[in-house]
Write a protein that holds these residues in place. Structure first.
Motif, PDB file in Angstrom:
ATOM      1  N   THR A 120       0.830  -1.200   0.000  1.00  0.00           N
ATOM      2  CA  THR A 120       0.000   0.000   0.000  1.00  0.00           C
ATOM      3  C   THR A 120       0.866   1.252   0.000  1.00  0.00           C
ATOM      4  OG1 THR A 120      -0.114   0.189   2.406  1.00  0.00           O
ATOM      5  CG2 THR A 120      -1.746  -1.244   1.331  1.00  0.00           C
ATOM      6  N   ASN A 158      -8.312  -1.203  -3.082  1.00  0.00           N
ATOM      7  CA  ASN A 158      -8.445  -1.878  -1.783  1.00  0.00           C
ATOM      8  C   ASN A 158      -7.342  -2.911  -1.511  1.00  0.00           C
ATOM      9  OD1 ASN A 158     -10.872  -0.448  -1.283  1.00  0.00           O
ATOM     10  ND2 ASN A 158     -12.013  -1.977  -2.471  1.00  0.00           N
ATOM     11  N   LYS A 159      -6.391  -3.027  -2.416  1.00  0.00           N
ATOM     12  CA  LYS A 159      -5.288  -3.955  -2.190  1.00  0.00           C
ATOM     13  C   LYS A 159      -3.942  -3.243  -2.184  1.00  0.00           C
ATOM     14  CE  LYS A 159      -7.310  -8.293  -3.856  1.00  0.00           C
ATOM     15  NZ  LYS A 159      -7.149  -9.434  -4.796  1.00  0.00           N
TER      16      LYS A 159
END
Length: 711
Positions: A120, A158-159
């Motif tokens: 992230t 979201n990853k």
């Protein structure tokens, strides 16, 4: 960009600039360009650049405009100019270094390429101590860096971010960008490689196989090869295996060399090596430059023997004795080889810490100064004050390790990121101190430090408002750190009245067990069976501890009895002079093809050139030459002469015993050589080996006496 820069820290002031700045603030007399260049071991041009940097930083930081160098080469600070204010703003702490945008983006790219799974933006930002907005702004530049090497950067909602590309392309990226120490993220957690001992192992493997295969990589190719293997090991450990090579099959010679190197990498790095890895590495080797001969190791052995004499000399003046401290011998000889035997190489300027330690230990410094002529005879020049200071630091660190009486202290280890750093530091602390480590915490976790009820926090980064006494050290625990840590403990004892406690016992090790078992076995078993049984027990116990503790030091530093089997011991050999003694003392090594004829001639030439410095103890000589002179394998031959011969040594002649050493590098023989010299200085051992009836009997006596040496 909204980066987090430590308040008041100057980002790009390196250690040499800081050293010169300190000299300007507290001058010890008139300063010239030549003086500063000489004391800091740099050129006058470098000093001009450093002075210009100080002038620019002074103006940039609001201290004021100043000209430090006049036309005659005099360096002066105008009266009343507040140069000390610039020093207050400066930091020589590694962790306060402020990355440039280019450096930051390169590290972010390496973090992505070296990671498994998704990463992230926040993880990258946290690792680099910048904001998430900064990483977002850098993203296009990071993408360009990655895609320029044929890889693709993908973003998944979201990853996070992930890299698409072959494993070989990823490794090529890391190698091309020299990112061998890159961290990686796996399972959502930041991990860090401890490459300090790993690189040491890989250098040893490659160097030994160079000698075995009689092929020598150029300096640059040797470095690239070790870096390639570092990346290979780290990638395989995180589950990233290379695909089958697409280029042509490498020649059998390169494939054989690759297989031999990878065999030992697999053994010592606990790695499963696939055939794809062997073939890929063989293709890599085929692209490297090989040269004839070996890299320069000139005079290293001579300097190691002088180091042993130096330790014996200072041990007669300092307490406790350092004669049995192999780690001190290893550290000091390596330091001296790197600083005294490489002419034209600039050394680091003396840091404040080094100078302070030397000044606080005048007895050690004076002892070093008295016996410095041993090294000056090697370097053909007086040692500088900086060099004396550094040797003093090594001595003080060794004294602190031998004292090793800090058993009442409860310690918290605080690290700035990841488990790798804390594991490395804890291993060093456990190796040399009897501290009770009660917790390992993050550097920002003040509450955990308070709850630990500890006496001292040992940190790898400066701590903000630490609730306990603390000290900042390097994760690799340098000699300077050993000394400062010992002084910190003394300070706590003196001023903080640390209460006595029941402390944990020291870790049991292989040598401690053998110290207990050996006398019992020798007493209870017949003489003909005790030595073989002790040898088998020692190997089994040592193997257990090596498997448990990853003991690469013991693996790569064989002891004396490993290099002196009965087949390499010759008793009652005849020689009429020292030249014949060296020749007969090499016969078994020549027979077994451990050396070539040229090596014997080189040993004789060494004595002719430098005199009888190889006579290291009463009646004992250690003939040797450099690895490139004809040594093919690490080996020794011990010879007892029927009649002694003279080497011309004023103190230790005549020589009745000699041990020819065939080294393959500057380090692998150190433990065996250290133990041999320690034994030969012992009159009881010399008497015992003189009474040996056979080569097997002599081997048994060597084995038994070596076990009795202090570990």
């Amino acid at each position: 960009m909204n980066e987090k820069i430590p308040e008041g820290a100057i980002p790009h002031m390196n250690k040499r600039v800081l050293a010169i700045l300190d000299e300007l603030i507290t001058p010890k007399g008139p300063l010239t360009l030549a003086d500063l260049a000489s004391r800091n071991h740099v050129s006058e041009r470098s000093v001009r650049n450093y002075l210009a940097e100080i002038e620019a930083l002074s103006q940039c930081e609001g201290v004021g405009k100043v000209n430090l160098l006049n036309r005659t080469g005099q360096v002066t600070v105008p009266d009343g100019f507040p140069l000390a204010e610039l020093r207050k703003k400066a930091t020589d702490d590694y962790y306060h270094y402020h990355l440039s945008a280019k450096e930051r983006r390169a590290i972010a790219a390496s973090l992505l390429v070296n990671s498994t799974g998704y990463v992230t933006l926040q993880q990258i930002a946290d690792y680099l101590y910048v904001s998430r907005v900064t990483i977002i702004n850098d993203l296009d530049a990071i993408r360009s860096i990655i895609e320029a090497d044929g890889l693709l950067l993908h973003s998944q909602p979201n990853k996070g971010l992930t890299i698409e590309g072959s494993e070989s392309d990823k490794r090529q990226f890391l190698l091309a960008h020299k990112l061998i120490n890159a961290s990686f993220i796996t399972g959502g957690h930041l991990e860090q490689h401890d490459n300090t001992s790993l690189e040491h192992i890989l250098c040893k493997i490659v160097n030994e196989q160079e000698h075995v295969h009689n092929r020598t990589l150029s300096e640059a190719a040797f470095t690239r090869t070790v870096h390639y293997l570092l990346i290979c090991v780290n990638r395989c450990h995180c589950g990233a295996y290379i695909e089958a090579p697409t280029d042509e099959n490498p020649s059998p010679n390169y494939l054989e060399l690759s297989q031999e190197i990878m065999k030992y990498v697999s053994q010592y790095c606990h790695l499963t090596v696939t055939r794809n890895e062997q073939q890929a590495f063989a293709s890599f080797l085929a692209r490297q430059r090989f040269s004839r001969g070996t890299r320069s190791e000139k005079d290293s052995l001579r300097l190691q023997l002088l180091t042993r004499q130096f330790i014996e000399a200072i041990s007669s003046e300092l307490t406790p004795s350092l004669n049995s401290d192999f780690e001190f011998f290893d550290n000091l000889s390596s330091h001296l080889i790197s600083t005294l035997s490489q002419a034209g190489t600039e050394s680091e300027s003396a840091l404040h810490t080094v100078e302070d330690i030397a000044s606080r230990h005048p007895k050690a410094f004076q002892s070093v100064q008295r016996h410095a002529p041993l090294f000056e005879s090697f370097s053909h020049r007086p040692l500088t004050r900086i060099e004396l200071d550094y040797i003093t630091v090594h001595v003080c660190a060794a004294l602190e390790r031998v004292r090793n009486d800090y058993m009442a202290f409860r310690i918290v280890v605080a690290c700035h990121a990841g488990l790798g750093t804390s594991k490395l530091l804890m291993a060093k602390l456990h190796e040399h101190f009897n501290f009770h480590i009660v917790d390992v915490v993050a550097a920002h976790d003040r509450k955990a430090m308070e709850d630990a009820s500890a006496d001292l926090v040992i940190a790898t980064t400066p701590l903000d408002r630490c609730p306990l006494p603390s000290i900042v050290v390097s994760p690799i625990l340098t000699d300077e750190d050993y000394v400062r840590l010992g002084e910190k403990i003394d300070e706590l004892r003196l001023h903080h009245h640390v209460p006595p406690r029941n402390t944990p016992e020291r870790d049991i090790n292989a040598e401690a067990i053998m110290q207990i078992i050996s006398p019992i076995a020798e007493e209870m078993l017949p003489e003909e069976t005790s030595a073989p049984m002790l040898q088998r027990m020692h190997r089994a116990i040592r193997r257990h501890f090596l498997e448990a503790n990853g003991g690469e030091q013991a693996v790569f530093l064989p002891e004396l009895h490993h290099l002196l089997p009965a087949a390499h011991i010759l008793l009652d050999a005849e020689a009429h002079n020292w030249r014949e003694a060296i020749e007969v003392g090499s016969a078994l090594l020549l027979r077994d093809r451990n050396i070539e004829d040229t090596y014997i001639r080189a040993m004789i030439q060494t004595v002719e050139q430098f005199g009888p410095y190889i006579v290291m103890a009463p009646n004992f000589a250690l003939p040797h030459a450099t690895p490139g002179a004809g040594s093919k394998r690490l080996a020794m031959q011990f010879t007892r002469l029927k009649e002694p011969v003279s080497f011309g040594h004023p103190k230790f002649d005549p020589v009745s015993f000699l041990c020819v050493l065939s080294p393959i590098d500057t380090n692998t023989h150190l433990k065996a050589m250290f133990n041999l010299i320690s034994l030969m200085k012992n009159a009881a051992f010399r008497k015992d080996i003189l009474a040996a009836a056979t080569a097997q009997d002599a081997y048994t006596r060597i084995l038994q006496h070596e076990y009795l040496l202090e570990p």
